[in-house]
Design a protein around this motif. Sequence first.
Motif, PDB file in Angstrom:
ATOM      1  N   LEU A   1      10.474   7.404   9.232  1.00 16.44           N
ATOM      2  CA  LEU A   1       9.463   8.545   9.134  1.00 16.44           C
ATOM      3  C   LEU A   1       9.050   8.992  10.559  1.00 16.44           C
ATOM      4  N   THR A   2       9.884   8.621  11.795  1.00 15.59           N
ATOM      5  CA  THR A   2       9.492   9.094  13.188  1.00 15.59           C
ATOM      6  C   THR A   2      10.863   9.825  13.492  1.00 15.59           C
TER       7      THR A   2
ATOM      8  N   MET B   1      10.888  12.994   9.015  1.00 14.47           N
ATOM      9  CA  MET B   1       9.441  12.910   9.527  1.00 14.47           C
ATOM     10  C   MET B   1       8.648  14.058   9.011  1.00 14.47           C
TER      11      MET B   1
ATOM     12  N   ARG C   1       5.356   5.755   9.868  1.00 10.93           N
ATOM     13  CA  ARG C   1       5.085   6.831  10.780  1.00 10.93           C
ATOM     14  C   ARG C   1       4.478   6.665  12.090  1.00 10.93           C
TER      15      ARG C   1
ATOM     16  N   SER D   1       9.372  16.399  17.439  1.00 12.66           N
ATOM     17  CA  SER D   1      10.182  16.692  16.249  1.00 12.66           C
ATOM     18  C   SER D   1      10.607  18.315  16.146  1.00 12.66           C
TER      19      SER D   1
END
Length: 535
Positions: A192-193, A198, A224, A301
């Motif tokens: 999730l990073t 993400m 996260r 991101s």
Amino acid sequence: MKERSFTVRGAQVIDGSGSKASRADVLVIDGVIAKVGSISRGEEEGKVIEADGLTLTPGFIDLHSHSDLAVISDPAHLAKVTQGVTLEVVGQDGLSYVPSNEEVLHTMREQLYGWNGEPAALKWNFHSVAEYLGEVDKGSAVNVAYLIPHGTVRMLARGNGAGLASVEELNTMKQLVEIGMQEGAVGLSAGLTYTPAMYADDAEIIELCKIVAKYNGYYAPHHRNYGAQFLEAVDDCIEISRASGSPLHLTHCHMSAPANHDRTELLFDRLANAHSDGLDVSLDSYPYLAGSTYLHAMLPSWVQDGGNKAMRARLTDRDKRLKVVHELTVSGSDGNQGGIMNWDIVKIAGIEVAEHMQFVGVSITDAAKIANKKPVDFYLDFILREDFKASCIIFSGYEPNVRAIMQHPRHMVGSDGILAGNRPHPRGYGTFARYLGTYAREEKILTFEGAIARMTGRPASRLSLKDRGLIKAGYKADLVLLDAEKVLDLATYENPRTPAAGFENVWIDGVLTLEGARRTSNLPGRAVRSSKAKI
């Protein structure tokens, strides 16, 4: 099969349950443990191994491995065989190569180059979990279990871009996860990073974990935030487990950010409360102070949205590059847990451009001095010249937290080992030996029996295996014979591909993969599928 029948005499047997070691004989017939105790001369089968002064344990299980390609392309696989590993769980951090189509597989090969490289002999002839596990079944140095990678599933359903999934896209993801579980996967991983995972919300993960729970799998998130918001990220994971009914395994569970130093009790309180609520939560960690990933992972991101071509376009656009510089050095990057970069602790581990060899093992700060650039400019220029193939090691750990976490009663072992690159992290070759030699024998942070349980019985239970992980009659003969007084990790950051010391023999299903501390030519490893697999 005579070659899979043997007798081990007089070993100190550590059975993997956490119970104290006891001297015993072990009889193996046709790759299965037939008896543990006193074996008469008339009961002996096959070769008799005199093990006085040695310790016999179950085979080690690496609950967090990045050997996705190594297990199907490297017959020797010395990193794991030489330290007693008999089973690896791959498909970690929400990113791997199946399920996929040609486009997604191409993107994954690009994105994960810094983790796995691209073995020259590998035939990229797999697109499903079943096909990948079928490649393992052709013969491997270790047994292999697979987690369905959420990021890859998301990419297959809706591409690599930002945004929440539509109802139709989520339904496609659910179908893909269900098929993967039916084909033998043991759970779902998430990163999730990392892009594209993400961009997902927790509701998406919950729906997928409901499918996983139906097949007796578990959820293994790279959650996260491993920075200042670590505890909040753990809370999110626990709520996902609660809402979905899926067991939760907190993978590479480290609390490195200064804001979390000496605060492990706050993590343990959360785990205790979850247990009191009836949730099944476990965790793994590696015994080092550095992490490792691909070098461009720290980019914001929005820069990574869309893959390598899109990243290159943004980083070569003057205004967008200035925005990236600001986030990396002033406001913080979500690719770096929301913080600004400390270039001193990031060292280059793997490169592709020959002229960059001088920078291997060098921090971004020092490399920038050599190149006469600001660190952020060196970093951005470097990843562009490397075509996003470079890897790094990040020295951000905190020893008191590492020690506290490994003592938790639900702790297990995962190497997080990245084996590719010029100078990869030593955890690939040293994790299991380091737990035993440094933290059990020398530091006594763990008992030897407790350390073994974290590598065998506990992870076997996490994987719902009924016939591996213990030295017990009726169990598969996945075994390790070692010298408890000599076992030691020898891999270092300078020489990371150095095999561990102290391991004598390793068996999978009664077949030797290591004999007399030397790798055999045997490839007894096979896919370990979920008990609810339908294929």
